[in-house]
Motif scaffolding. Structure first.
Motif, PDB file in Angstrom:
ATOM      1  N   ALA A 150     -22.045   8.129   5.354  1.00 53.91           N
ATOM      2  CA  ALA A 150     -22.592   7.030   4.554  1.00 53.91           C
ATOM      3  C   ALA A 150     -22.290   7.318   3.091  1.00 53.91           C
ATOM      4  CB  ALA A 150     -24.100   6.895   4.761  1.00 53.91           C
ATOM      5  N   SER A 151     -21.942   6.284   2.359  1.00 53.56           N
ATOM      6  CA  SER A 151     -21.623   6.462   0.940  1.00 53.56           C
ATOM      7  C   SER A 151     -22.845   6.908   0.151  1.00 53.56           C
ATOM      8  CB  SER A 151     -21.064   5.169   0.356  1.00 53.56           C
ATOM      9  OG  SER A 151     -22.002   4.116   0.509  1.00 53.56           O
ATOM     10  N   SER A 152     -24.046   6.587   0.646  1.00 53.26           N
ATOM     11  CA  SER A 152     -25.269   6.965  -0.052  1.00 53.26           C
ATOM     12  C   SER A 152     -25.585   8.449   0.095  1.00 53.26           C
ATOM     13  CB  SER A 152     -26.450   6.140   0.473  1.00 53.26           C
ATOM     14  OG  SER A 152     -26.568   6.272   1.873  1.00 53.26           O
ATOM     15  N   TRP A 153     -24.894   9.138   1.006  1.00 51.49           N
ATOM     16  CA  TRP A 153     -25.064  10.587   1.166  1.00 51.49           C
ATOM     17  C   TRP A 153     -23.848  11.239   0.524  1.00 51.49           C
ATOM     18  CZ3 TRP A 153     -29.210  12.838   4.006  1.00 51.49           C
ATOM     19  CH2 TRP A 153     -30.072  11.915   4.560  1.00 51.49           C
ATOM     20  N   GLY A 154     -24.044  11.783  -0.680  1.00 51.19           N
ATOM     21  CA  GLY A 154     -22.924  12.275  -1.471  1.00 51.19           C
ATOM     22  C   GLY A 154     -22.064  13.301  -0.756  1.00 51.19           C
ATOM     23  N   ASN A 155     -22.667  14.154   0.107  1.00 51.89           N
ATOM     24  CA  ASN A 155     -21.874  15.192   0.757  1.00 51.89           C
ATOM     25  C   ASN A 155     -20.976  14.636   1.856  1.00 51.89           C
ATOM     26  OD1 ASN A 155     -24.166  14.554   2.153  1.00 51.89           O
ATOM     27  ND2 ASN A 155     -24.621  16.633   2.822  1.00 51.89           N
ATOM     28  N   SER A 156     -21.151  13.357   2.211  1.00 44.85           N
ATOM     29  CA  SER A 156     -20.236  12.765   3.192  1.00 44.85           C
ATOM     30  C   SER A 156     -18.818  12.753   2.653  1.00 44.85           C
ATOM     31  CB  SER A 156     -20.665  11.324   3.518  1.00 44.85           C
ATOM     32  OG  SER A 156     -21.880  11.298   4.218  1.00 44.85           O
ATOM     33  N   LEU A 157     -18.678  12.349   1.400  1.00 43.64           N
ATOM     34  CA  LEU A 157     -17.346  12.260   0.805  1.00 43.64           C
ATOM     35  C   LEU A 157     -16.699  13.634   0.735  1.00 43.64           C
ATOM     36  CD1 LEU A 157     -15.260  10.420  -0.473  1.00 43.64           C
ATOM     37  CD2 LEU A 157     -16.395  10.732  -2.666  1.00 43.64           C
ATOM     38  N   GLU A 210      -7.452  13.394  16.873  1.00 46.32           N
ATOM     39  CA  GLU A 210      -7.751  12.171  16.130  1.00 46.32           C
ATOM     40  C   GLU A 210      -9.149  12.250  15.512  1.00 46.32           C
ATOM     41  OE1 GLU A 210      -5.953   9.726  15.289  1.00 46.32           O
ATOM     42  OE2 GLU A 210      -4.170  10.059  16.511  1.00 46.32           O
ATOM     43  N   VAL A 211      -9.364  11.390  14.533  1.00 45.36           N
ATOM     44  CA  VAL A 211     -10.676  11.257  13.890  1.00 45.36           C
ATOM     45  C   VAL A 211     -11.085   9.799  13.944  1.00 45.36           C
ATOM     46  CG1 VAL A 211     -11.994  11.512  11.744  1.00 45.36           C
ATOM     47  CG2 VAL A 211     -10.230  13.195  12.324  1.00 45.36           C
ATOM     48  N   VAL A 212     -12.341   9.526  14.228  1.00 49.12           N
ATOM     49  CA  VAL A 212     -12.912   8.182  14.129  1.00 49.12           C
ATOM     50  C   VAL A 212     -14.136   8.281  13.218  1.00 49.12           C
ATOM     51  CG1 VAL A 212     -14.051   6.286  15.328  1.00 49.12           C
ATOM     52  CG2 VAL A 212     -12.123   7.454  16.402  1.00 49.12           C
ATOM     53  N   GLY A 213     -14.112   7.543  12.119  1.00 50.79           N
ATOM     54  CA  GLY A 213     -15.251   7.531  11.212  1.00 50.79           C
ATOM     55  C   GLY A 213     -16.257   6.481  11.611  1.00 50.79           C
ATOM     56  N   VAL A 214     -17.523   6.821  11.543  1.00 53.74           N
ATOM     57  CA  VAL A 214     -18.604   5.890  11.880  1.00 53.74           C
ATOM     58  C   VAL A 214     -19.496   5.756  10.648  1.00 53.74           C
ATOM     59  CG1 VAL A 214     -20.534   5.379  13.411  1.00 53.74           C
ATOM     60  CG2 VAL A 214     -18.543   6.620  14.286  1.00 53.74           C
ATOM     61  N   PRO A 252     -23.871  13.588   6.506  1.00 54.28           N
ATOM     62  CA  PRO A 252     -22.876  13.519   7.569  1.00 54.28           C
ATOM     63  C   PRO A 252     -23.337  14.219   8.844  1.00 54.28           C
ATOM     64  CG  PRO A 252     -22.283  15.229   6.005  1.00 54.28           C
ATOM     65  CD  PRO A 252     -23.476  14.546   5.441  1.00 54.28           C
ATOM     66  N   PHE A 253     -22.765  13.765   9.951  1.00 52.61           N
ATOM     67  CA  PHE A 253     -23.036  14.309  11.278  1.00 52.61           C
ATOM     68  C   PHE A 253     -21.787  14.050  12.103  1.00 52.61           C
ATOM     69  CE2 PHE A 253     -24.497  13.268  15.658  1.00 52.61           C
ATOM     70  CZ  PHE A 253     -25.002  14.515  16.009  1.00 52.61           C
ATOM     71  N   ASN A 254     -21.364  15.037  12.875  1.00 49.14           N
ATOM     72  CA  ASN A 254     -20.165  14.789  13.668  1.00 49.14           C
ATOM     73  C   ASN A 254     -20.290  15.327  15.075  1.00 49.14           C
ATOM     74  OD1 ASN A 254     -19.692  17.559  13.353  1.00 49.14           O
ATOM     75  ND2 ASN A 254     -18.285  17.266  11.642  1.00 49.14           N
ATOM     76  N   LEU A 255     -19.480  14.754  15.949  1.00 45.28           N
ATOM     77  CA  LEU A 255     -19.412  15.124  17.359  1.00 45.28           C
ATOM     78  C   LEU A 255     -17.959  15.397  17.713  1.00 45.28           C
ATOM     79  CD1 LEU A 255     -21.681  12.250  18.721  1.00 45.28           C
ATOM     80  CD2 LEU A 255     -22.358  14.644  18.521  1.00 45.28           C
ATOM     81  N   LEU A 256     -17.702  16.485  18.402  1.00 44.07           N
ATOM     82  CA  LEU A 256     -16.348  16.806  18.851  1.00 44.07           C
ATOM     83  C   LEU A 256     -16.229  16.434  20.323  1.00 44.07           C
ATOM     84  CD1 LEU A 256     -13.636  17.984  17.986  1.00 44.07           C
ATOM     85  CD2 LEU A 256     -14.468  20.244  18.709  1.00 44.07           C
ATOM     86  N   VAL A 257     -15.252  15.575  20.624  1.00 42.49           N
ATOM     87  CA  VAL A 257     -15.070  15.029  21.983  1.00 42.49           C
ATOM     88  C   VAL A 257     -13.779  15.588  22.560  1.00 42.49           C
ATOM     89  CG1 VAL A 257     -14.828  12.900  23.306  1.00 42.49           C
ATOM     90  CG2 VAL A 257     -16.299  12.942  21.287  1.00 42.49           C
ATOM     91  N   ASP A 258     -13.833  16.072  23.821  1.00 41.69           N
ATOM     92  CA  ASP A 258     -12.639  16.656  24.427  1.00 41.69           C
ATOM     93  C   ASP A 258     -11.744  15.576  25.030  1.00 41.69           C
ATOM     94  OD1 ASP A 258     -13.763  15.911  26.855  1.00 41.69           O
ATOM     95  OD2 ASP A 258     -14.359  17.945  27.414  1.00 41.69           O
ATOM     96  N   VAL A 285     -18.427  18.066  23.299  1.00 41.24           N
ATOM     97  CA  VAL A 285     -18.449  19.510  23.515  1.00 41.24           C
ATOM     98  C   VAL A 285     -19.183  20.261  22.408  1.00 41.24           C
ATOM     99  CG1 VAL A 285     -16.347  19.509  24.893  1.00 41.24           C
ATOM    100  CG2 VAL A 285     -16.190  19.786  22.416  1.00 41.24           C
ATOM    101  N   GLU A 286     -19.348  19.657  21.236  1.00 42.82           N
ATOM    102  CA  GLU A 286     -20.062  20.322  20.150  1.00 42.82           C
ATOM    103  C   GLU A 286     -20.444  19.297  19.093  1.00 42.82           C
ATOM    104  OE1 GLU A 286     -22.240  22.345  19.221  1.00 42.82           O
ATOM    105  OE2 GLU A 286     -21.067  24.158  19.690  1.00 42.82           O
ATOM    106  N   MET A 287     -21.412  19.665  18.271  1.00 41.27           N
ATOM    107  CA  MET A 287     -21.831  18.804  17.162  1.00 41.27           C
ATOM    108  C   MET A 287     -22.150  19.686  15.959  1.00 41.27           C
ATOM    109  SD  MET A 287     -25.617  17.618  18.432  1.00 41.27           S
ATOM    110  CE  MET A 287     -26.914  18.786  18.836  1.00 41.27           C
ATOM    111  N   HIS A 288     -22.426  19.053  14.840  1.00 41.80           N
ATOM    112  CA  HIS A 288     -22.759  19.777  13.601  1.00 41.80           C
ATOM    113  C   HIS A 288     -21.667  20.762  13.216  1.00 41.80           C
ATOM    114  CE1 HIS A 288     -26.787  18.176  13.156  1.00 41.80           C
ATOM    115  NE2 HIS A 288     -27.158  18.626  14.340  1.00 41.80           N
TER     116      HIS A 288
END
Length: 852
Positions: free
Chosen positions: A312-319, A338-342, A389-395, A401-404
């Protein structure tokens, strides 16, 4: 002297060397001593005294041998100043200086001097909430510089004094200090740091300490927040079992308390964590549409390793995370990464702007449900998203398979390499220029929309570009479309093609602030509490007001809603309508109607709020037609109300309306009426001055005639030349020249004054009718909240000049203005003709003067 000081200050700011600046400021110091003479206007004396002290503070820091002793001597002298504002300023200045001394030489002598000054400050009679932040910052500073034992000592010394204060804000800080002392005694923050530092046994120790944190002292919202932070520390460092244990502890222990906010915080955090901590090993279904109109086909990512990044743009550490993801995407995309941004911004336009300025190499998607945005969107809810930010790694099989992994670049790259079956150390360091289209790349967002996917390996992409952006989406065997999230892809260039415009038009026709249609009562309560942190300018938006009312009504309609939740719903609904009703008469009618809708809530706080709002409506409705007996009865009722309540900001409108009732007192004997008004002014003024709201305190002192006597208290006599001077609300000096030869009404008012706002349309109408005949208005705002005035004038520009700030308030005091609105009619020579509280009372004289 003042003009000389301004010129010298400008020279000091542009001085080439420190020595030159010091010499100029020493000249200024002598000028201040000449200007601060007996009999000086009090407001100006206070201002100049503080400026002199500030100047000496700066000199003491750069030339301590010449000025440090003088600065300390001045502060000691000002501590006994008869003006409480100056005395408090001196104590605060002494504390600041002692802190500098302690940092310079951290020993027992300098610490004890600092401790004495802080105790003197919190024991000062009449101190208010404005000292809260400096106190908290100094205590926090002790822990940050490693002075833990001395930080604990300050907490234990100051907390009992603050808790004994009559000021509610200071008592709250005192209790927070006891919470912080409890944490410090447990070394709780060090235990959290130990988890990050991979100290053996640290996660288990943090679980144990969390139990002590919430059992040895009542679980307040402060302690609950600290415990939840501990759980998140375990979670982001992938100590999931310890994270689950802490979330369970917090939910159980906070749930047993009678603190509704602590219960809600713990319950909502635990529910979201339960979703997140059970994601690993499960598939992640994504469905939706491209912003250009084509379908977003998640099946085309099948067989790829995908990082799904929530931001989110409102969370500075996302950028900040974008840089890492761009590097990895460029390095591994040809190997199947690949990367998909949400994006979970409340407003997609903001996200488009950020991507336009910071282009990335992957697709970004947002929810297509305008009724559920941000952290309330279906996509955020289904992963238990609490923050970005929060992320998920998908196989390659589509399973999580993992997050954070956003905090750990090396671990993210290692996990990606493992899933791809490659050794990162064997790959070239330079992946090539960002955005370069590679062989086999999938079409960019919107390119080739609607084409049938290939049967096997990725095919060559169609020709064309996407503003230098490469979005590689693998084309593979399609899978049946799974149920789940719905998305719209966001173009990083933010271009507004017809599809975008259609989507935006549809979005604009709905209320994006409404709570989710399927939200539970608990979720609706959380929604309302989250809104309390929004700035007032946002809370007054009609969409948000409607969202609050809608959520509250849904809670009140739930027969199973807990009493505490019904209380929150009723109070939030009334609060939202009350804030907005200041600007909207129709909303005032809705507010009155809402009083009946919450009458069934059996709660003393709700009943008290209903009584307050009914009395306010009765007072606002009172006009000059109210007979004397009814007017006196209403004033008695108001006096009893103000006597029994702790007056706050929300009581400003009722306070001003009460004085309007006093202004309308009438009778055959003008002197007797004036005497009766003075009695009510004194009574209400004393009550208002006890408030913790500084504007209401100032208003109370003004109407009580604090510091005024004689002619000043009664106001200028008819025929007196009236001098208006000061600064306009936009910072420009007021120029009286354009008003010479005109008939002028000087309108003293404030944004929080209900009668002022009620009379404003009449003033506007009179101005519009008579402006071309030589009539004008000068507004003088006595607002102390400059932001509130600026926001009001931005939304409702007035066709005349408005003076504001300390000089405007001084002008009102000098002219004996006590109740507002007060309108002074000046003839073409600038002499006072009449004073009234409604412009209609002046209309006859205005017409007569214009006809002359």
């Amino acid at each position: 002297l003042l003009a000389f000081l301004r010129r010298m200050d400008a020279r000091a700011r542009s001085a080439a060397t420190v020595e030159e600046q010091v010499k100029i400021q020493e000249v200024m110091l002598a000028a201040f001593d000449r200007a601060l003479v007996p009999g000086l206007d009090e407001t100006l004396r206070v201002q100049m005294t503080q400026q002199k002290a500030g100047l000496l503070r700066g000199l003491a820091s750069v030339a301590p041998d010449r000025h440090e002793a003088t600065y300390l001597s001045l502060l000691e002298q000002l501590r006994s100043d008869p003006n409480p504002q100056v005395a408090l300023f001196a104590v605060a200045g002494s504390i600041e200086f002692r802190l500098v001394q302690f940092r310079r030489q951290p020993d027992d002598t300098t610490f004890e001097a600092l401790e004495r000054e802080m105790l003197a400050l919190v024991r000062t009679p009449g101190i208010g909430a404005d000292i809260v932040q400096p106190i908290q910052m100094i205590v926090q500073d002790m822990f940050q510089i490693g002075e833990r034992e001395r930080g604990r000592r300050l907490l234990s010394t100051l907390a009992p004094v603050l808790i004994d204060s009559r000021n509610e804000d200071l008592r709250s800080v005192g209790n927070a200090f006891l919470d912080q002392l409890h944490m410090a005694q447990l070394d709780f923050d060090q235990a959290r740091s130990a988890v990050f530092d991979d100290v053996p046994g640290a996660p288990e120790r943090l679980v144990e300490l969390t139990g002590q944190l919430l059992t040895e002292r009542k679980p307040t919202p402060f302690l609950v927040e600290a415990a939840l932070d501990a759980a998140l520390v375990c979670e982001v460092t992938h100590r999931y079992e310890q994270a689950k244990a802490i979330y369970a502890l917090v939910e159980r222990l906070a749930g047993a308390t009678d603190d509704t906010l602590a219960q809600t915080m713990a319950g909502n955090a635990a529910r979201k964590a339960d979703v997140r901590l059970n994601l690993i090993g499960k598939p992640l279904p994504l469905t939706g549409k491209l912003i250009s109109g084509g379908d977003f086909d998640w099946s085309r990512y099948r067989g790829k390793v995908v990082l799904v990044a929530f931001w989110a743009s409102s969370w500075g550490n996302s950028l900040g995370e974008f840089t890492t993801m761009v590097d990895l995407h460029q390095k591994y995309r040809d190997l199947g990464f690949e990367v998909v941004g949400v994006n979970v911004d409340d407003n997609v336009v903001v996200a488009r702007q950020l991507l336009r300025n910071n282009p990335v190499t992957w697709e970004n998607v947002v929810t297509d449900n305008p009724d559920r945005v941000g952290l309330d969107s279906p996509m955020a809810q289904q992963v238990g998203l609490a923050a970005a930010p929060f992320n998920l790694l998908v196989d390659r099989d589509g399973n999580i398979v993992e997050m954070h992994l956003y905090r750990f670049r090396d671990e993210l790259e290692r996990r990606v390499g493992t899933l791809l079956g490659v050794d990162p150390s064997l790959l070239p360091a330079d992946p090539g220029p960002p955005g370069a289209r590679q062989e086999g790349a999938a079409p960019a967002d919107g390119e080739g929309a609607g084409e049938a996917p290939a049967e096997a390996a990725p095919t060559d992409p169609p020709t064309g570009t996407d503003d230098g952006m490469s979005r590689r989406v693998p084309k593979t065997e399609p899978r049946p479309e799974p149920s789940g999230w719905h998305w719209i892809s966001v173009r990083s260039d933010g271009s507004q093609d017809p599809a975008v415009q259609d989507d935006q038009a549809e979005e604009d026709s709905t209320n994006p602030y409404l709570a989710p249609a399927d939200a539970s009562t608990d979720e609706l309560v959380d929604f309302l509490l989250d809104l309390e942190d929004k700035p007032r300018s946002l809370l007054n938006r009609s969409g948000l007001v409607e969202a609050v009312v809608d959520a509250a009504d849904r809670i009140l309609a739930d027969p199973a809603a807990r009493p505490a939740h019904r209380r929150i719903a009723a109070l939030e609904k009334l609060g939202a309508l009350h804030r907005a009703a200041v600007d909207d008469d129709e909303l005032q009618e809705r507010l009155v109607a809402a009083l009946d809708s919450v009458a069934a809530v059996d709660d003393p706080k709700v009943s008290d709020e209903v009584a307050f709002l009914r009395l306010e409506d009765e007072t606002l409705a009172a006009d000059e037609s109210l007979d004397l007996a009814a007017r006196v009865a209403l004033l008695e009722k108001l006096k009893n109300f103000f006597t029994d309540r702790k007056l706050e900001t929300r009581h400003l409108r009722l306070a001003s309306a009460s004085i309007a009732v006093v202004n309308d007192l009438s009778g055959d004997d003008p002197k007797q009426v004036a005497a009766e008004r003075e009695v009510w002014f004194a009574a209400f003024g004393e009550l208002f001055a006890k408030s913790k709201d500084r504007q209401l305190v100032a208003y109370g002192k003004r109407i009580a005639g604090d510091g005024a006597s004689g002619a000043a208290a009664a106001g200028p006599a008819v025929g007196t030349p009236i001098e208006i001077a000061g600064t306009t609300h936009d910072g420009l000096p007021f120029d009286p020249a354009p008003y010479r030869g005109k008939v002028v009404v000087v309108d003293f008012w404030a944004t929080w004054c209900g009668p002022c706002r009620k009379e404003l349309p009449n003033v506007l109408q009179t101005h519009a009718e008579l402006a071309d005949r030589g009539f004008d208005v000068i507004g003088v705002s006595i607002d102390q909240d400059a932001e509130a005035l600026t926001n009001f004038l931005a939304e409702e520009p007035l066709p005349w000049v408005t003076l504001a700030g300390a000089e405007a308030q001084q002008t009102a005091q000098t002219l004996g203005v006590r109740a507002i609105p007060t309108m002074m009619l000046l003839d073409r020579e600038g002499k006072l003709v009449a004073t009234a509280h409604r412009i209609g009372e002046l209309r006859g004289e205005i017409d007569r003067l214009l006809a002359e």
